[in-house]
Design a protein around this motif. Sequence first.
Motif, PDB file in Angstrom:
ATOM      1  N   ASP A  91      22.318  40.076 -27.898  1.00 40.66           N
ATOM      2  CA  ASP A  91      21.629  40.985 -26.927  1.00 40.66           C
ATOM      3  C   ASP A  91      22.395  41.120 -25.572  1.00 40.66           C
ATOM      4  OD1 ASP A  91      21.262  42.870 -29.513  1.00 40.66           O
ATOM      5  OD2 ASP A  91      19.295  42.985 -29.375  1.00 40.66           O
ATOM      6  N   ALA A  92      21.522  39.283 -25.236  1.00 38.91           N
ATOM      7  CA  ALA A  92      21.919  38.768 -23.928  1.00 38.91           C
ATOM      8  C   ALA A  92      22.911  38.538 -23.607  1.00 38.91           C
ATOM      9  CB  ALA A  92      20.797  38.369 -23.509  1.00 38.91           C
ATOM     10  N   VAL A  95      25.146  42.007 -22.154  1.00 39.81           N
ATOM     11  CA  VAL A  95      24.572  41.921 -20.875  1.00 39.81           C
ATOM     12  C   VAL A  95      24.689  41.541 -20.004  1.00 39.81           C
ATOM     13  CG1 VAL A  95      22.511  42.339 -19.511  1.00 39.81           C
ATOM     14  CG2 VAL A  95      22.707  42.665 -21.933  1.00 39.81           C
ATOM     15  N   ARG A 145      12.826  40.952 -17.933  1.00 35.93           N
ATOM     16  CA  ARG A 145      13.924  41.680 -18.132  1.00 35.93           C
ATOM     17  C   ARG A 145      15.127  41.880 -17.206  1.00 35.93           C
ATOM     18  NH1 ARG A 145      12.322  45.312 -22.193  1.00 35.93           N
ATOM     19  NH2 ARG A 145       9.994  45.557 -22.580  1.00 35.93           N
ATOM     20  N   THR A 195      16.822  48.499 -26.216  1.00 35.60           N
ATOM     21  CA  THR A 195      15.300  46.947 -26.160  1.00 35.60           C
ATOM     22  C   THR A 195      15.290  45.912 -24.762  1.00 35.60           C
ATOM     23  OG1 THR A 195      17.020  45.572 -26.985  1.00 35.60           O
ATOM     24  CG2 THR A 195      16.323  46.772 -28.741  1.00 35.60           C
ATOM     25  N   LEU A 196      16.635  46.143 -23.833  1.00 37.50           N
ATOM     26  CA  LEU A 196      16.223  44.816 -22.773  1.00 37.50           C
ATOM     27  C   LEU A 196      15.948  45.284 -21.167  1.00 37.50           C
ATOM     28  CD1 LEU A 196      20.248  43.242 -23.472  1.00 37.50           C
ATOM     29  CD2 LEU A 196      17.834  42.285 -23.544  1.00 37.50           C
TER      30      LEU A 196
END
Length: 251
Positions: A91-92, A95, A145, A195-196
Amino acid sequence: MPVRYLIVDDELPSRSNLRLALAAHPDWRLVAECDGTAAARAVLAAQEVDVIFLDIQMPAESGLVLAREISRACAPPLIVFVTAYSEHAIDAFDVHALDYLLKPLNDARLAQTVERIGAMLGQRQREAYGAALRDYVDASQTAARPERINVRSVGRIEQIRVADILWIESAGNYVELHLAGRTVLHRITLNRLETLLAPEDFLRVHRGAIVRRGEIARLDSAGDGSCRLTLRCGATVAVSERYLGALKSAM
């Protein structure tokens, strides 16, 4: 002008597969193959490199250590992370607008990566990319975050502060980030982005919408039992029964 690339991976088959796959792209030139970060540092000190294909999990030293060093340069080479991580764990990368390849290598996904890199290099986006890379390695080091979402479109990266996001709407495999006066499209699913985000700042109100808690203004019920939320920015958002209780508690 050729694209000069470096492969850093402790597994010989992985290096060979990537090198053979990139041989199909005539404008790409292999600078070196390295089995670890130490050898990669020596190559980077001696030669110019445009792109690094960097494995994350290596026995001597994680690829993230080298990525952290590279991120401090004002115009670093582009990094494509090569990883066996699950979809949830990448995911990161999305993002922060960083590219990645999952093992085993997929030719169609590699072709997409090659196209993205060509656009990035063509628009001279290394400084913007360096900022995105620093955001990623800093977040991965502290498990914090993200403070910014780095949005990539047609070879460009734009940094969007999470603090400026008023609400978020699902658009298939994308999300629409609603800011004051404009909307930005970003490639990540709403579930993955949720989730982030800090739950104390954002609240899910519908399967297709997340709102900033501070934007919640008024909840209205229609005659058919449906509910709509009015935000301080003037937008109205549908509210599903599943999230209604949490919304009422937040209000």
